[in-house]
Design a protein around this motif. Structure first.
Motif, PDB file in Angstrom:
ATOM      1  N   ASN A  26      -3.341   7.621  -5.489  1.00 44.57           N
ATOM      2  CA  ASN A  26      -2.568   8.779  -5.026  1.00 44.57           C
ATOM      3  C   ASN A  26      -1.458   9.162  -6.000  1.00 44.57           C
ATOM      4  O   ASN A  26      -0.848  10.216  -5.861  1.00 44.57           O
ATOM      5  CB  ASN A  26      -1.916   8.471  -3.666  1.00 44.57           C
ATOM      6  N   LYS A  65       4.467   9.662  -5.479  1.00 47.94           N
ATOM      7  CA  LYS A  65       3.600  10.677  -6.101  1.00 47.94           C
ATOM      8  C   LYS A  65       4.125  11.255  -7.404  1.00 47.94           C
ATOM      9  O   LYS A  65       3.373  11.787  -8.201  1.00 47.94           O
ATOM     10  CB  LYS A  65       3.360  11.820  -5.120  1.00 47.94           C
ATOM     11  N   GLY A  99       1.533   4.155  -2.756  1.00 43.39           N
ATOM     12  CA  GLY A  99       0.864   5.451  -2.853  1.00 43.39           C
ATOM     13  C   GLY A  99       1.768   6.637  -2.543  1.00 43.39           C
ATOM     14  O   GLY A  99       1.407   7.787  -2.794  1.00 43.39           O
ATOM     15  N   GLN A 100       2.965   6.356  -2.031  1.00 44.80           N
ATOM     16  CA  GLN A 100       3.894   7.453  -1.727  1.00 44.80           C
ATOM     17  C   GLN A 100       4.647   7.945  -2.971  1.00 44.80           C
ATOM     18  O   GLN A 100       5.228   9.027  -2.955  1.00 44.80           O
ATOM     19  CB  GLN A 100       4.934   6.980  -0.694  1.00 44.80           C
ATOM     20  N   GLN A 137      -4.455   2.792  -2.939  1.00 42.00           N
ATOM     21  CA  GLN A 137      -3.476   3.882  -2.821  1.00 42.00           C
ATOM     22  C   GLN A 137      -2.846   4.265  -4.160  1.00 42.00           C
ATOM     23  O   GLN A 137      -2.235   5.335  -4.270  1.00 42.00           O
ATOM     24  CB  GLN A 137      -2.371   3.486  -1.831  1.00 42.00           C
ATOM     25  N   ILE A 151       0.832  -1.210   0.000  1.00 37.99           N
ATOM     26  CA  ILE A 151       0.000   0.000   0.000  1.00 37.99           C
ATOM     27  C   ILE A 151       0.865   1.258   0.000  1.00 37.99           C
ATOM     28  O   ILE A 151       0.436   2.315  -0.444  1.00 37.99           O
ATOM     29  CB  ILE A 151      -0.995   0.041   1.186  1.00 37.99           C
TER      30      ILE A 151
HETATM   31  C1  LIG Z   1      -3.105   9.474  -0.267  1.00 35.64           C
HETATM   32  O1  LIG Z   1      -3.541  10.807  -0.306  1.00 35.64           O
HETATM   33  C2  LIG Z   1      -4.348  11.171   0.786  1.00 35.64           C
HETATM   34  C3  LIG Z   1      -4.858  12.569   0.533  1.00 35.64           C
HETATM   35  O2  LIG Z   1      -3.883  13.355  -0.072  1.00 35.64           O
HETATM   36  C4  LIG Z   1      -3.536  11.065   2.053  1.00 35.64           C
HETATM   37  O3  LIG Z   1      -4.355  11.383   3.162  1.00 35.64           O
HETATM   38  C5  LIG Z   1      -3.026   9.650   2.191  1.00 35.64           C
HETATM   39  O4  LIG Z   1      -2.185   9.550   3.317  1.00 35.64           O
HETATM   40  C6  LIG Z   1      -2.281   9.244   0.961  1.00 35.64           C
HETATM   41  N1  LIG Z   1      -1.910   7.848   1.062  1.00 35.64           N
HETATM   42  C7  LIG Z   1      -0.676   7.424   0.847  1.00 35.64           C
HETATM   43  C8  LIG Z   1      -0.488   5.958   0.961  1.00 35.64           C
HETATM   44  O5  LIG Z   1       0.238   8.155   0.544  1.00 35.64           O
END
Ligand SMILES: *[C@@H]1O[C@H](CO)[C@@H](O)[C@H](O)[C@H]1NC(C)=O
Ligand SMILES: *[C@@H]1O[C@H](CO)[C@@H](O)[C@H](O)[C@H]1NC(C)=O
Ligand SMILES: *[C@@H]1O[C@H](CO)[C@@H](O)[C@H](O)[C@H]1NC(C)=O
Ligand SMILES: *[C@@H]1O[C@H](CO)[C@@H](O)[C@H](O)[C@H]1NC(C)=O
Length: 354
Positions: free
Chosen positions: A224, A202, A199-200, A221, A196
Motif C-alpha cells: 500500500n 502512504k 500500510g497506512q 500491506q 500490518i
Molecule cells: C490498503 O489499500 C487498500 C485499497 O486501497 C485498502 O482497502 C486497505 O485498507 C489498505 N490497507 C491498509 C493497511 O492501509
C-alpha cells in the motif's frame, strides 16, 4: 570551536539558522538552555559535538518560550546517551529530526506520531530496543493528504547539506519538501514483527529497518506504500515469502531483504525485474530469478503451474513499458531536486565548506 557555548555570544533573538556541527563543543545541557533563548531558530544543526554526554532531557526545553519554531533539528553523531527526550514531543513545528549515530537506548517513542509536521526521522545507529509500535504508523504527514499538504514547504534560510555515503559529494537541500519523507531505524536492536498498520504510511518514500532483529513475515500491506522508493529490510530474521504484491510498487528503485530467512519464489515483474541478486543474498530458501535456482521445484513449496507463470510474464512486459513511461515523467521533473536513495548515510551535518 571548543568548550561551552556562552550566553553572551548567542543572545540573538532573530537568529533563524544555526549550524555548528563537527566542532568540539561541550556541555549540551547548558548549550540547549542557552540556545532556547534564540526563539526564532528554525534550523539547528549541532551534530558531531558533545561527545558521550547525556542527551539533554530537561522538560522545560519544550516550553512554549523555547524551540517552538524549530523545523530542522540535527543532533546526529554526538554519541549521546539516554533515551529519546520527551520534550521533543512538544516541538509542534518539527519536520526533520536526526538523532542518528548516538547511543540512545529505550524504546521507539510512539509520541513521535503526535508531531503534526514531522516527516523525516532518523534514529539509525542507536541502541533502541523493543518493537515497532503501530502507533508510529499513524504519523500524520506520512498518512494523510491533508496533513501532508499543510506542511510548510518554504525555502530554508540557508541550504542544508547531507552526505549520502562517505565517498559521495554532499547533496544540497534548499527546500525541506525536497527531502524524501523517511523513517530510518537501521542498526538498532528492534524486534518483534513489522505491524500490518505500516500500510497506512502512504506518503513515505524511504523505509529502512535494516540491521535489527525483526521477525515474522513481511506484511502484504507494504504494497500500500505506493510512494516507496527505497525499502531496506536486510539483516533481520524475517521469514515466509516475499509478498508478490510488492511488484505493484512502481517507484521502488532500491530494495533489499538480504540476510533474512525468507523462502519461496522471488516475485517477478514490475520493479522486481530490475533488482539483482544482491538484494536477496543470504536467504538460502529463496528461489527463482535472479537466484541461480531457476525454480522452486526442489523445495517444499508447491510448484506453480506453467500457464500461471506465462501469464505473469506476459503482464510484466506491459507493466515494464508503463513503468518506463511513468519513470520518464517522474524523473524528468524530479531530478532537478536531486535527492538520493543511496544506502549508507551519515548525520545531517549542516553547511559545509567546500
Ligand atoms: C490498503 O489499500 C487498500 C485499497 O486501497 C485498502 O482497502 C486497505 O485498507 C489498505 N490497507 C491498509 C493497511 O492501509
Ligand atoms: C553547563 O552549562 C550550564 C549553563 O551555562 C551551567 O550552569 C553548568 O554549570 C554547565 N555545566 C558544566 C559541567 O560546566
Ligand atoms: C552499527 O552500529 C555500531 C555502533 O553502534 C557500529 O560499530 C556498526 O558498524 C554499525 N553497523 C552497521 C552495519 O552500520
Ligand atoms: C572512494 O573513492 C576513491 C576514488 O574514487 C576510491 O579509490 C575508494 O575505493 C572509494 N572508497 C570507498 C569506501 O568506496
Amino acid at each position: 570551536l571548543t568548550g561551552q557555548i556562552s550566553r553572551e555570544k548567542v543572545a540573538l533573538e532573530s537568529l533563524a539558522f544555526l549550524s555548528i556541527s563537527t566542532n568540539n563543543l561541550t556541555n549540551a545541557t547548558g548549550a540547549f538552555r542557552i540556545l532556547k533563548g534564540c526563539k526564532n531558530l528554525t534550523t539547528l544543526v549541532l551534530s558531531k559535538n558533545f561527545m558521550f554526554e547525556p542527551v539533554p532531557d530537561d522538560e522545560s526545553l519544550g516550553d512554549p518560550d523555547g524551540f517552538q519554531n524549530l523545523r530542522v533539528f540535527a543532533l546526529g553523531g554526538c554519541r549521546f546517551t539516554g533515551q529519546v527526550p520527551t520534550w521533543l514531543g512538544k516541538l509542534k513545528n518539527l519536520q526533520v529530526l536526526d538523532l542518528s549515530f548516538n547511543l540512545i537506548t529505550g524504546s521507539l517513542p510512539g509520541w513521535l506520531a503526535s508531531l503534526p509536521n514531522l516527516f523525516y526521522i532518523d534514529l539509525s545507529n542507536n541502541r533502541l530496543q523493543g518493537g515497532f509500535h503501530n502507533v508510529l504508523c499513524g504519523m500524520p504527514v506520512l498518512t494523510s493528504k491533508e496533513a501532508s499538504d499543510k506542511v510548510d514547504r518554504s525555502y530554508l534560510e540557508l541550504p542544508v547539506f547531507m552526505k549520502p555515503n562517505n565517498n559521495a559529494t554532499d547533496l544540497q537541500y534548499n527546500q525541506l519538501s525536497n527531502l524524501p519523507p523517511a523513517i530510518y531505524l537501521s542498526n538498532n536492536s528492534l524486534n518483534g514483527s513489522i505491524p500490518i498498520e505500516i500500510g497506512q504510511l502512504k506518503f513515505i518514500h524511504v523505509l529502512d529497518l535494516s540491521h535489527n532483529n525483526f521477525s515474522g513475515s513481511i506484511p502484504d500491506q507494504i504494497s500500500n506504500l505506493t510512494n516507496l522508493e527505497k525499502l531496506d529490510l536486510s539483516y533481520n530474521q524475517l521469514s515466509g515469502k516475499i509478498p508478490a504484491s510488492l511488484k505493484g510498487l512502481h517507484f521502488l528503485s532500491s530494495f533489499s531483504v538480504e540476510y533474512n530467512d525468507l523462502q519461496g519464489l522471488i516475485p517477478s515483474g514490475g520493479q522486481f525485474d530490475t533488482f539483482t541478486i544482491s538484494s536477496f543474498e543470504g536467504n538460502p530458501g529463496l528461489c527463482g530469478p535472479p537466484t541461480p535456482k531457476r525454480s522452486c521445484h526442489q523445495s517444499h513449496q508447491s510448484p506453480q503451474s506453467p500457464p500461471q507463470v506465462l501469464e505473469v510474464t506476459q503482464r510484466s512486459k506491459t507493466q515494464t513499458i508503463l513503468i518506463a513511461l511513468i519513470f520518464g515523467i517522474f524523473f524528468g521533473i524530479g531530478f532537478g531536486i536531486g535527492f538520493s536513495m543511496d544506502d549508507k548515510k551519515i548525520p545531517i551535518i549542516g553547511r559545509r565548506r567546500k
